[in-house]
Design a protein around this motif. Structure first.
Motif, PDB file in Angstrom:
ATOM      1  N   ASN A  33       0.830  -1.218   0.000  1.00 18.50           N
ATOM      2  CA  ASN A  33       0.000   0.000   0.000  1.00 18.50           C
ATOM      3  C   ASN A  33       0.856   1.257   0.000  1.00 18.50           C
ATOM      4  O   ASN A  33       0.604   2.189  -0.759  1.00 18.50           O
ATOM      5  N   ASP A  38       0.184  -2.084  -5.823  1.00 17.64           N
ATOM      6  CA  ASP A  38      -1.031  -2.656  -6.398  1.00 17.64           C
ATOM      7  C   ASP A  38      -1.663  -1.717  -7.421  1.00 17.64           C
ATOM      8  O   ASP A  38      -2.650  -2.066  -8.064  1.00 17.64           O
ATOM      9  N   LYS A  39      -1.113  -0.519  -7.530  1.00 21.02           N
ATOM     10  CA  LYS A  39      -1.651   0.458  -8.483  1.00 21.02           C
ATOM     11  C   LYS A  39      -0.713   0.657  -9.662  1.00 21.02           C
ATOM     12  O   LYS A  39      -1.060   1.305 -10.640  1.00 21.02           O
ATOM     13  N   ARG A  85     -15.475  -1.556 -14.467  1.00 19.10           N
ATOM     14  CA  ARG A  85     -15.122  -2.982 -14.461  1.00 19.10           C
ATOM     15  C   ARG A  85     -16.212  -3.780 -13.786  1.00 19.10           C
ATOM     16  O   ARG A  85     -17.162  -3.218 -13.255  1.00 19.10           O
ATOM     17  N   ASP A  86     -16.040  -5.065 -13.802  1.00 21.01           N
ATOM     18  CA  ASP A  86     -17.008  -5.962 -13.170  1.00 21.01           C
ATOM     19  C   ASP A  86     -18.385  -5.772 -13.791  1.00 21.01           C
ATOM     20  O   ASP A  86     -19.409  -5.660 -13.099  1.00 21.01           O
ATOM     21  N   LEU A 117     -19.119  11.465 -16.385  1.00 22.38           N
ATOM     22  CA  LEU A 117     -20.115  10.636 -15.721  1.00 22.38           C
ATOM     23  C   LEU A 117     -21.028  11.487 -14.847  1.00 22.38           C
ATOM     24  O   LEU A 117     -20.560  12.217 -13.971  1.00 22.38           O
ATOM     25  N   VAL A 118     -22.316  11.370 -15.096  1.00 21.58           N
ATOM     26  CA  VAL A 118     -23.301  12.060 -14.266  1.00 21.58           C
ATOM     27  C   VAL A 118     -23.688  11.155 -13.101  1.00 21.58           C
ATOM     28  O   VAL A 118     -23.665  11.551 -11.940  1.00 21.58           O
TER      29      VAL A 118
ATOM     30  N   ALA B  85     -16.908   9.985  -8.338  1.00 17.10           N
ATOM     31  CA  ALA B  85     -17.487   9.500  -9.596  1.00 17.10           C
ATOM     32  C   ALA B  85     -18.930   9.956  -9.722  1.00 17.10           C
ATOM     33  O   ALA B  85     -19.812   9.425  -9.073  1.00 17.10           O
ATOM     34  N   LYS B 107     -10.125  -2.535  -3.118  1.00 18.96           N
ATOM     35  CA  LYS B 107      -8.852  -2.739  -3.791  1.00 18.96           C
ATOM     36  C   LYS B 107      -8.999  -2.488  -5.289  1.00 18.96           C
ATOM     37  O   LYS B 107      -8.292  -1.683  -5.863  1.00 18.96           O
ATOM     38  N   GLU B 108      -9.924  -3.185  -5.917  1.00 24.04           N
ATOM     39  CA  GLU B 108     -10.131  -2.998  -7.360  1.00 24.04           C
ATOM     40  C   GLU B 108     -11.595  -2.817  -7.736  1.00 24.04           C
ATOM     41  O   GLU B 108     -11.886  -2.282  -8.794  1.00 24.04           O
ATOM     42  N   LEU B 109     -12.486  -3.302  -6.890  1.00 22.14           N
ATOM     43  CA  LEU B 109     -13.903  -3.282  -7.243  1.00 22.14           C
ATOM     44  C   LEU B 109     -14.682  -2.442  -6.232  1.00 22.14           C
ATOM     45  O   LEU B 109     -14.270  -2.313  -5.072  1.00 22.14           O
ATOM     46  N   LEU B 170      -7.805  -1.720   2.932  1.00 21.86           N
ATOM     47  CA  LEU B 170      -8.393  -0.891   1.879  1.00 21.86           C
ATOM     48  C   LEU B 170      -9.906  -0.814   2.013  1.00 21.86           C
ATOM     49  O   LEU B 170     -10.507   0.229   1.749  1.00 21.86           O
TER      50      LEU B 170
END
Lengths: 247, 194
Positions: A33, A38-39, A85-86, A117-118, B85, B107-109, B170
Protein backbone atom coordinates in the motif's frame (compact mmCIF):
# COMPACT_ATOMS: atom_id res chain seq x y z
CA UNK A 1 33.95 -31.84 10.29
CA UNK A 2 30.85 -32.93 12.20
CA UNK A 3 28.13 -34.19 9.80
CA UNK A 4 25.53 -31.55 10.62
CA UNK A 5 28.07 -28.79 10.08
CA UNK A 6 28.74 -30.12 6.59
CA UNK A 7 25.03 -30.30 5.83
CA UNK A 8 24.46 -26.81 7.18
CA UNK A 9 27.28 -25.38 5.10
CA UNK A 10 26.26 -26.87 1.77
CA UNK A 11 22.52 -26.40 2.17
CA UNK A 12 23.14 -22.81 3.18
CA UNK A 13 24.98 -22.10 -0.04
CA UNK A 14 22.32 -23.86 -2.08
CA UNK A 15 19.56 -21.83 -0.44
CA UNK A 16 21.31 -18.47 -0.69
CA UNK A 17 19.80 -17.21 -3.93
CA UNK A 18 16.32 -18.39 -3.06
CA UNK A 19 16.57 -16.83 0.38
CA UNK A 20 17.54 -13.51 -1.15
CA UNK A 21 14.56 -13.73 -3.52
CA UNK A 22 12.19 -14.58 -0.68
CA UNK A 23 13.54 -11.79 1.50
CA UNK A 24 13.43 -9.06 -1.14
CA UNK A 25 9.97 -9.98 -2.46
CA UNK A 26 8.69 -10.53 1.07
CA UNK A 27 9.77 -7.07 2.23
CA UNK A 28 8.21 -5.47 -0.85
CA UNK A 29 4.95 -7.37 -0.31
CA UNK A 30 4.79 -5.99 3.23
CA UNK A 31 4.66 -2.47 1.83
CA UNK A 32 2.26 -2.85 -1.08
CA UNK A 33 0.00 0.00 0.00
CA UNK A 34 2.69 2.49 0.94
CA UNK A 35 4.63 1.90 -2.25
CA UNK A 36 1.41 1.62 -4.32
CA UNK A 37 2.57 -1.62 -5.82
CA UNK A 38 -1.03 -2.66 -6.40
CA UNK A 39 -1.65 0.46 -8.48
CA UNK A 40 1.43 0.31 -10.65
CA UNK A 41 1.61 -2.02 -13.58
CA UNK A 42 4.20 -3.64 -15.80
CA UNK A 43 3.27 -4.17 -19.40
CA UNK A 44 6.34 -5.83 -20.89
CA UNK A 45 5.05 -7.75 -23.89
CA UNK A 46 7.14 -10.86 -23.17
CA UNK A 47 5.84 -10.93 -19.59
CA UNK A 48 2.22 -10.51 -20.66
CA UNK A 49 2.74 -13.28 -23.21
CA UNK A 50 4.18 -15.51 -20.47
CA UNK A 51 1.13 -14.78 -18.32
CA UNK A 52 -1.12 -15.51 -21.25
CA UNK A 53 -2.81 -12.14 -20.95
CA UNK A 54 -4.77 -11.63 -24.07
CA UNK A 55 -7.73 -9.39 -24.68
CA UNK A 56 -10.91 -11.44 -24.87
CA UNK A 57 -13.27 -11.13 -27.79
CA UNK A 58 -15.79 -8.33 -27.31
CA UNK A 59 -19.04 -9.72 -25.95
CA UNK A 60 -21.12 -6.89 -27.41
CA UNK A 61 -20.74 -3.50 -28.98
CA UNK A 62 -23.34 -0.79 -29.56
CA UNK A 63 -22.93 2.48 -31.41
CA UNK A 64 -25.00 5.64 -31.71
CA UNK A 65 -23.69 8.56 -33.72
CA UNK A 66 -20.08 9.19 -32.80
CA UNK A 67 -20.20 7.09 -29.65
CA UNK A 68 -19.52 3.39 -29.18
CA UNK A 69 -19.81 1.21 -26.08
CA UNK A 70 -18.08 -2.18 -25.96
CA UNK A 71 -17.57 -4.82 -23.29
CA UNK A 72 -14.26 -6.71 -23.35
CA UNK A 73 -14.12 -9.40 -20.68
CA UNK A 74 -15.78 -7.63 -17.77
CA UNK A 75 -14.61 -4.13 -18.72
CA UNK A 76 -16.88 -1.53 -20.26
CA UNK A 77 -15.33 0.89 -22.73
CA UNK A 78 -16.96 4.03 -24.06
CA UNK A 79 -15.28 5.59 -27.09
CA UNK A 80 -12.11 3.65 -26.33
CA UNK A 81 -11.90 4.73 -22.69
CA UNK A 82 -12.49 2.32 -19.82
CA UNK A 83 -15.67 3.30 -18.02
CA UNK A 84 -16.10 0.53 -15.46
CA UNK A 85 -15.12 -2.98 -14.46
CA UNK A 86 -17.01 -5.96 -13.17
CA UNK A 87 -19.62 -5.41 -15.86
CA UNK A 88 -22.10 -8.01 -17.03
CA UNK A 89 -23.78 -7.93 -20.40
CA UNK A 90 -24.22 -4.75 -22.35
CA UNK A 91 -27.83 -3.87 -23.14
CA UNK A 92 -27.39 -0.84 -25.36
CA UNK A 93 -26.25 2.72 -25.96
CA UNK A 94 -28.36 5.75 -26.84
CA UNK A 95 -27.72 9.46 -27.02
CA UNK A 96 -29.91 12.53 -26.58
CA UNK A 97 -28.93 16.18 -27.04
CA UNK A 98 -27.62 16.34 -23.47
CA UNK A 99 -26.75 12.80 -22.43
CA UNK A 100 -25.11 9.55 -23.39
CA UNK A 101 -26.80 6.55 -21.78
CA UNK A 102 -25.13 3.15 -21.57
CA UNK A 103 -27.23 0.30 -20.21
CA UNK A 104 -25.86 -2.96 -18.87
CA UNK A 105 -27.89 -5.71 -17.26
CA UNK A 106 -26.86 -4.31 -13.87
CA UNK A 107 -26.59 -0.55 -14.22
CA UNK A 108 -27.43 2.51 -16.19
CA UNK A 109 -24.50 4.82 -16.88
CA UNK A 110 -25.60 8.40 -17.54
CA UNK A 111 -22.94 10.69 -19.00
CA UNK A 112 -22.89 14.20 -20.41
CA UNK A 113 -22.35 14.68 -24.12
CA UNK A 114 -18.68 15.24 -23.32
CA UNK A 115 -18.49 11.83 -21.59
CA UNK A 116 -18.38 13.09 -18.02
CA UNK A 117 -20.11 10.64 -15.72
CA UNK A 118 -23.30 12.06 -14.27
CA UNK A 119 -24.52 9.02 -12.41
CA UNK A 120 -24.27 5.25 -12.33
CA UNK A 121 -27.43 3.72 -11.00
CA UNK A 122 -28.90 0.29 -10.66
CA UNK A 123 -32.34 -0.37 -12.11
CA UNK A 124 -34.87 -2.87 -10.85
CA UNK A 125 -35.88 -4.95 -12.66
CA UNK A 126 -32.66 -5.11 -14.71
CA UNK A 127 -32.71 -3.53 -18.18
CA UNK A 128 -32.77 -5.72 -21.24
CA UNK A 129 -32.70 -3.01 -23.91
CA UNK A 130 -32.56 0.77 -24.17
CA UNK A 131 -33.99 3.06 -26.85
CA UNK A 132 -35.19 6.57 -27.53
CA UNK A 133 -38.56 8.02 -28.37
CA UNK A 134 -37.81 11.53 -29.54
CA UNK A 135 -35.61 12.88 -26.76
CA UNK A 136 -36.93 10.50 -24.13
CA UNK A 137 -34.89 7.48 -23.06
CA UNK A 138 -36.91 4.29 -22.82
CA UNK A 139 -35.72 1.17 -21.02
CA UNK A 140 -37.22 -2.27 -21.51
CA UNK A 141 -36.67 -4.39 -18.44
CA UNK A 142 -36.24 -8.14 -18.47
CA UNK A 143 -39.89 -8.65 -17.48
CA UNK A 144 -41.01 -6.80 -20.61
CA UNK A 145 -42.07 -3.60 -18.83
CA UNK A 146 -41.28 -0.29 -20.49
CA UNK A 147 -39.95 2.62 -18.43
CA UNK A 148 -39.63 6.17 -19.73
CA UNK A 149 -37.21 8.66 -18.21
CA UNK A 150 -37.77 12.37 -17.79
CA UNK A 151 -35.54 14.84 -19.61
CA UNK A 152 -32.98 14.91 -16.80
CA UNK A 153 -32.95 11.11 -16.53
CA UNK A 154 -33.73 11.23 -12.84
CA UNK A 155 -36.67 8.90 -12.30
CA UNK A 156 -38.32 6.53 -14.72
CA UNK A 157 -42.03 5.91 -14.80
CA UNK A 158 -44.14 3.39 -16.60
CA UNK A 159 -44.23 4.10 -20.33
CA UNK A 160 -47.75 3.94 -21.62
CA UNK A 161 -46.94 4.81 -25.22
CA UNK A 162 -46.28 1.24 -26.40
CA UNK A 163 -43.30 0.07 -28.44
CA UNK A 164 -44.21 1.81 -31.68
CA UNK A 165 -41.87 4.61 -32.62
CA UNK A 166 -39.14 3.64 -30.16
CA UNK A 167 -35.70 3.35 -31.75
CA UNK A 168 -34.03 0.54 -29.87
CA UNK A 169 -30.25 0.36 -29.60
CA UNK A 170 -28.88 -2.35 -31.89
CA UNK A 171 -25.71 -4.40 -31.73
CA UNK A 172 -23.11 -2.96 -34.08
CA UNK A 173 -19.99 -4.77 -35.35
CA UNK A 174 -16.88 -3.07 -34.07
CA UNK A 175 -14.47 -1.81 -36.77
CA UNK A 176 -11.10 -3.67 -36.75
CA UNK A 177 -9.11 -0.50 -35.95
CA UNK A 178 -11.30 0.28 -32.96
CA UNK A 179 -10.98 -3.31 -31.77
CA UNK A 180 -7.20 -3.16 -31.96
CA UNK A 181 -7.20 -0.02 -29.84
CA UNK A 182 -9.45 -1.64 -27.27
CA UNK A 183 -7.32 -4.77 -27.14
CA UNK A 184 -4.26 -2.64 -26.58
CA UNK A 185 -6.06 -0.73 -23.84
CA UNK A 186 -7.20 -3.97 -22.20
CA UNK A 187 -3.77 -5.57 -22.31
CA UNK A 188 -1.90 -2.37 -21.76
CA UNK A 189 -2.60 -2.15 -18.05
CA UNK A 190 -0.62 -5.33 -17.70
CA UNK A 191 -0.19 -6.93 -14.33
CA UNK A 192 0.36 -5.17 -11.06
CA UNK A 193 3.81 -5.16 -9.52
CA UNK A 194 2.18 -6.72 -6.48
CA UNK A 195 1.07 -9.71 -8.50
CA UNK A 196 4.49 -10.12 -10.07
CA UNK A 197 6.16 -10.03 -6.66
CA UNK A 198 3.65 -12.48 -5.20
CA UNK A 199 4.27 -14.91 -8.05
CA UNK A 200 8.02 -14.58 -7.62
CA UNK A 201 7.66 -15.07 -3.87
CA UNK A 202 5.59 -18.22 -4.23
CA UNK A 203 7.49 -19.59 -7.20
CA UNK A 204 4.41 -19.63 -9.40
CA UNK A 205 6.23 -17.56 -11.97
CA UNK A 206 8.41 -20.57 -12.67
CA UNK A 207 5.38 -22.52 -13.98
CA UNK A 208 4.21 -25.67 -12.21
CA UNK A 209 7.61 -26.69 -10.89
CA UNK A 210 8.02 -23.30 -9.22
CA UNK A 211 5.83 -23.88 -6.15
CA UNK A 212 7.39 -27.32 -5.66
CA UNK A 213 10.81 -25.72 -5.83
CA UNK A 214 9.80 -23.20 -3.18
CA UNK A 215 8.41 -26.03 -1.06
CA UNK A 216 11.83 -27.69 -1.34
CA UNK A 217 13.46 -24.42 -0.25
CA UNK A 218 11.10 -24.33 2.72
CA UNK A 219 12.07 -27.86 3.74
CA UNK A 220 15.69 -26.94 3.25
CA UNK A 221 15.23 -24.00 5.67
CA UNK A 222 13.70 -26.35 8.24
CA UNK A 223 16.74 -28.65 7.95
CA UNK A 224 19.03 -25.63 8.24
CA UNK A 225 17.18 -24.59 11.40
CA UNK A 226 17.71 -28.01 12.98
CA UNK A 227 21.37 -28.27 11.99
CA UNK A 228 21.92 -24.72 13.19
CA UNK A 229 20.32 -25.61 16.52
CA UNK A 230 22.49 -28.70 16.82
CA UNK A 231 25.52 -26.53 16.18
CA UNK A 232 24.41 -24.16 18.91
CA UNK A 233 23.67 -26.80 21.56
CA UNK A 234 26.50 -27.33 24.07
CA UNK A 235 28.38 -30.58 23.93
CA UNK A 236 29.23 -32.33 27.20
CA UNK A 237 32.49 -30.98 28.60
CA UNK A 238 33.10 -28.36 25.95
CA UNK A 239 30.79 -25.27 25.88
CA UNK A 240 28.84 -24.32 22.75
CA UNK A 241 29.48 -26.43 19.70
CA UNK A 242 30.78 -23.48 17.77
CA UNK A 243 33.43 -22.72 20.39
CA UNK A 244 35.28 -25.92 20.80
CA UNK A 245 38.24 -25.40 23.10
CA UNK A 246 41.48 -26.88 21.82
CA UNK A 247 42.80 -29.74 23.95
CA UNK B 1 30.33 -38.88 16.89
CA UNK B 2 30.57 -40.21 20.51
CA UNK B 3 27.68 -42.11 22.04
CA UNK B 4 26.91 -39.21 24.43
CA UNK B 5 26.73 -36.62 21.64
CA UNK B 6 24.74 -38.93 19.42
CA UNK B 7 22.26 -39.58 22.18
CA UNK B 8 21.94 -35.88 22.94
CA UNK B 9 21.36 -35.07 19.29
CA UNK B 10 18.65 -37.71 19.10
CA UNK B 11 16.93 -36.39 22.23
CA UNK B 12 17.01 -32.85 20.89
CA UNK B 13 15.65 -33.93 17.55
CA UNK B 14 12.94 -35.88 19.32
CA UNK B 15 11.86 -32.91 21.45
CA UNK B 16 11.75 -30.62 18.43
CA UNK B 17 9.74 -33.13 16.45
CA UNK B 18 7.29 -33.43 19.31
CA UNK B 19 6.87 -29.66 19.50
CA UNK B 20 6.30 -29.46 15.77
CA UNK B 21 3.71 -32.23 15.93
CA UNK B 22 1.84 -30.44 18.75
CA UNK B 23 1.75 -27.22 16.76
CA UNK B 24 0.41 -29.00 13.68
CA UNK B 25 -2.23 -30.77 15.74
CA UNK B 26 -3.37 -27.47 17.24
CA UNK B 27 -3.84 -25.89 13.82
CA UNK B 28 -5.46 -28.97 12.31
CA UNK B 29 -7.87 -29.44 15.24
CA UNK B 30 -11.60 -28.72 15.21
CA UNK B 31 -11.11 -25.20 16.57
CA UNK B 32 -9.29 -24.22 13.44
CA UNK B 33 -11.48 -25.85 10.84
CA UNK B 34 -12.23 -24.21 7.50
CA UNK B 35 -14.52 -21.19 7.76
CA UNK B 36 -18.10 -21.33 6.64
CA UNK B 37 -17.53 -20.14 3.10
CA UNK B 38 -21.17 -19.42 2.36
CA UNK B 39 -21.62 -17.13 5.36
CA UNK B 40 -18.46 -15.16 4.71
CA UNK B 41 -18.53 -14.94 0.92
CA UNK B 42 -18.66 -11.60 -0.86
CA UNK B 43 -22.05 -10.76 -2.32
CA UNK B 44 -25.13 -8.62 -1.94
CA UNK B 45 -26.06 -8.50 1.73
CA UNK B 46 -28.78 -5.87 1.79
CA UNK B 47 -31.09 -4.42 -0.83
CA UNK B 48 -31.77 -0.71 -1.26
CA UNK B 49 -35.29 -1.02 0.14
CA UNK B 50 -34.07 -2.98 3.15
CA UNK B 51 -31.45 -0.38 3.93
CA UNK B 52 -33.94 2.47 3.61
CA UNK B 53 -36.32 0.60 5.93
CA UNK B 54 -33.53 0.39 8.49
CA UNK B 55 -32.83 4.09 8.02
CA UNK B 56 -36.41 5.44 8.03
CA UNK B 57 -38.73 2.70 9.19
CA UNK B 58 -41.95 2.10 7.32
CA UNK B 59 -42.40 5.62 5.94
CA UNK B 60 -39.75 5.80 3.29
CA UNK B 61 -39.29 9.24 1.67
CA UNK B 62 -39.00 9.76 -2.08
CA UNK B 63 -35.52 9.92 -3.55
CA UNK B 64 -34.03 13.32 -4.27
CA UNK B 65 -31.12 14.22 -6.47
CA UNK B 66 -28.27 16.50 -5.52
CA UNK B 67 -26.30 18.07 -8.33
CA UNK B 68 -22.97 18.69 -6.65
CA UNK B 69 -21.43 22.12 -7.09
CA UNK B 70 -17.74 22.40 -7.84
CA UNK B 71 -16.67 23.24 -4.29
CA UNK B 72 -18.44 20.19 -2.93
CA UNK B 73 -16.87 17.96 -5.56
CA UNK B 74 -13.46 19.43 -4.72
CA UNK B 75 -14.03 18.70 -1.04
CA UNK B 76 -15.08 15.13 -1.84
CA UNK B 77 -11.99 14.63 -3.98
CA UNK B 78 -9.81 15.74 -1.07
CA UNK B 79 -11.57 13.32 1.27
CA UNK B 80 -11.37 10.35 -1.08
CA UNK B 81 -8.00 11.11 -2.65
CA UNK B 82 -9.52 10.93 -6.15
CA UNK B 83 -12.35 12.61 -8.04
CA UNK B 84 -15.83 11.61 -6.93
CA UNK B 85 -17.49 9.50 -9.60
CA UNK B 86 -20.51 11.40 -10.83
CA UNK B 87 -21.90 14.90 -11.07
CA UNK B 88 -24.99 14.11 -9.05
CA UNK B 89 -25.94 11.76 -6.26
CA UNK B 90 -29.23 10.29 -5.16
CA UNK B 91 -30.36 10.59 -1.52
CA UNK B 92 -33.38 10.30 0.75
CA UNK B 93 -34.39 12.74 3.45
CA UNK B 94 -36.92 12.81 6.24
CA UNK B 95 -36.67 15.72 8.61
CA UNK B 96 -33.12 15.98 9.88
CA UNK B 97 -32.17 12.49 8.72
CA UNK B 98 -30.67 11.76 5.33
CA UNK B 99 -29.61 8.45 3.80
CA UNK B 100 -27.02 7.90 1.11
CA UNK B 101 -26.07 4.86 -0.92
CA UNK B 102 -22.60 5.39 -2.30
CA UNK B 103 -19.82 3.32 -3.81
CA UNK B 104 -16.10 3.36 -3.28
CA UNK B 105 -13.37 1.13 -4.63
CA UNK B 106 -11.79 -1.16 -2.05
CA UNK B 107 -8.85 -2.74 -3.79
CA UNK B 108 -10.13 -3.00 -7.36
CA UNK B 109 -13.90 -3.28 -7.24
CA UNK B 110 -16.56 -1.00 -5.74
CA UNK B 111 -18.15 -1.56 -2.35
CA UNK B 112 -21.76 -0.38 -2.06
CA UNK B 113 -22.23 1.34 1.29
CA UNK B 114 -25.35 2.81 2.87
CA UNK B 115 -24.98 5.63 5.40
CA UNK B 116 -27.75 7.36 7.34
CA UNK B 117 -26.91 10.71 8.96
CA UNK B 118 -28.94 12.64 11.48
CA UNK B 119 -28.14 16.04 12.98
CA UNK B 120 -24.63 15.89 11.62
CA UNK B 121 -23.83 12.48 13.10
CA UNK B 122 -23.73 9.03 11.56
CA UNK B 123 -26.81 7.09 12.56
CA UNK B 124 -26.27 3.93 10.56
CA UNK B 125 -23.69 2.30 8.31
CA UNK B 126 -24.38 -0.84 6.36
CA UNK B 127 -22.49 -2.67 3.62
CA UNK B 128 -25.03 -3.40 0.90
CA UNK B 129 -22.75 -5.21 -1.51
CA UNK B 130 -19.14 -6.41 -1.42
CA UNK B 131 -17.54 -7.66 -4.62
CA UNK B 132 -13.99 -8.65 -3.73
CA UNK B 133 -12.68 -11.85 -2.22
CA UNK B 134 -10.89 -10.16 0.68
CA UNK B 135 -11.89 -7.49 3.14
CA UNK B 136 -15.58 -8.43 3.50
CA UNK B 137 -15.22 -8.39 7.27
CA UNK B 138 -16.24 -4.73 7.14
CA UNK B 139 -19.84 -5.88 6.79
CA UNK B 140 -20.02 -7.08 10.38
CA UNK B 141 -21.58 -4.96 13.17
CA UNK B 142 -18.37 -5.07 15.21
CA UNK B 143 -16.95 -2.75 12.54
CA UNK B 144 -19.94 -0.74 11.26
CA UNK B 145 -21.31 -0.01 14.76
CA UNK B 146 -18.16 2.04 15.44
CA UNK B 147 -19.50 4.77 13.18
CA UNK B 148 -22.60 5.50 15.24
CA UNK B 149 -22.55 9.04 16.57
CA UNK B 150 -19.43 9.96 14.60
CA UNK B 151 -19.29 13.47 13.13
CA UNK B 152 -16.91 15.48 10.98
CA UNK B 153 -14.26 17.71 12.49
CA UNK B 154 -13.42 21.12 11.06
CA UNK B 155 -10.66 19.43 9.09
CA UNK B 156 -13.20 16.98 7.66
CA UNK B 157 -11.86 14.00 9.53
CA UNK B 158 -14.00 11.66 11.58
CA UNK B 159 -14.13 12.83 15.18
CA UNK B 160 -13.70 9.33 16.60
CA UNK B 161 -11.14 6.63 16.08
CA UNK B 162 -12.31 3.71 13.96
CA UNK B 163 -10.43 0.51 14.63
CA UNK B 164 -9.26 -1.23 11.48
CA UNK B 165 -9.36 -4.90 10.53
CA UNK B 166 -6.19 -6.84 9.73
CA UNK B 167 -6.23 -7.86 6.09
CA UNK B 168 -8.99 -5.40 5.20
CA UNK B 169 -7.07 -2.15 5.19
CA UNK B 170 -8.39 -0.89 1.88
CA UNK B 171 -11.98 -1.88 2.63
CA UNK B 172 -11.79 -0.09 5.98
CA UNK B 173 -10.41 3.01 4.28
CA UNK B 174 -13.22 2.89 1.72
CA UNK B 175 -15.94 2.73 4.39
CA UNK B 176 -14.34 5.54 6.38
CA UNK B 177 -14.10 7.65 3.23
CA UNK B 178 -17.75 7.12 2.38
CA UNK B 179 -18.80 7.97 5.95
CA UNK B 180 -16.98 11.30 5.59
CA UNK B 181 -18.56 11.87 2.18
CA UNK B 182 -22.05 11.20 3.55
CA UNK B 183 -21.48 13.56 6.48
CA UNK B 184 -20.26 16.30 4.14
CA UNK B 185 -23.17 15.84 1.74
CA UNK B 186 -25.63 15.83 4.64
CA UNK B 187 -24.13 19.09 5.84
CA UNK B 188 -24.50 20.54 2.36
CA UNK B 189 -28.15 19.60 1.83
CA UNK B 190 -29.30 20.54 5.32
CA UNK B 191 -27.44 23.86 5.37
CA UNK B 192 -28.86 24.71 1.94
CA UNK B 193 -32.34 24.23 3.35
CA UNK B 194 -31.57 26.47 6.29
Amino acid sequence: MVWYRRIHRWLGIAALLFLLLLAVTGIALNHVNEWRLDKRHVDWPWLLDAYGIEAPQPSASFADGDHRATVLGNRLYLDGQELARDIGMLAGLVTTDDFIVVATVDDLFILTASRELVERRALEPPPEAVGVYGERVIVRSNDGALLGFDAQLIEPERWEGGSEGIHWSQVSPIPPDDLRLLESAYRGRGITIERLLADLHSGRIFTRAGPLLMDAVGILLVILSFTGLLMWLPRSGNGPRGNRRPR
Amino acid sequence: MSATRSEEARRTAGRLTGCAALCLAAFAGPGFGPPDAAADAPGRYLGTDEFLSLAFGEERPEAKVLWMPGDVRDALAKILGHPFAGLRVRYWQQGERTAWILEEIGKELPITIGVAVENGQVALVRILEFREIRGWEVRYPFFTDQFQGVALTDRRDLDARIDGITGATLSVAAVKGIAKVALLLHEHVTSDEQ
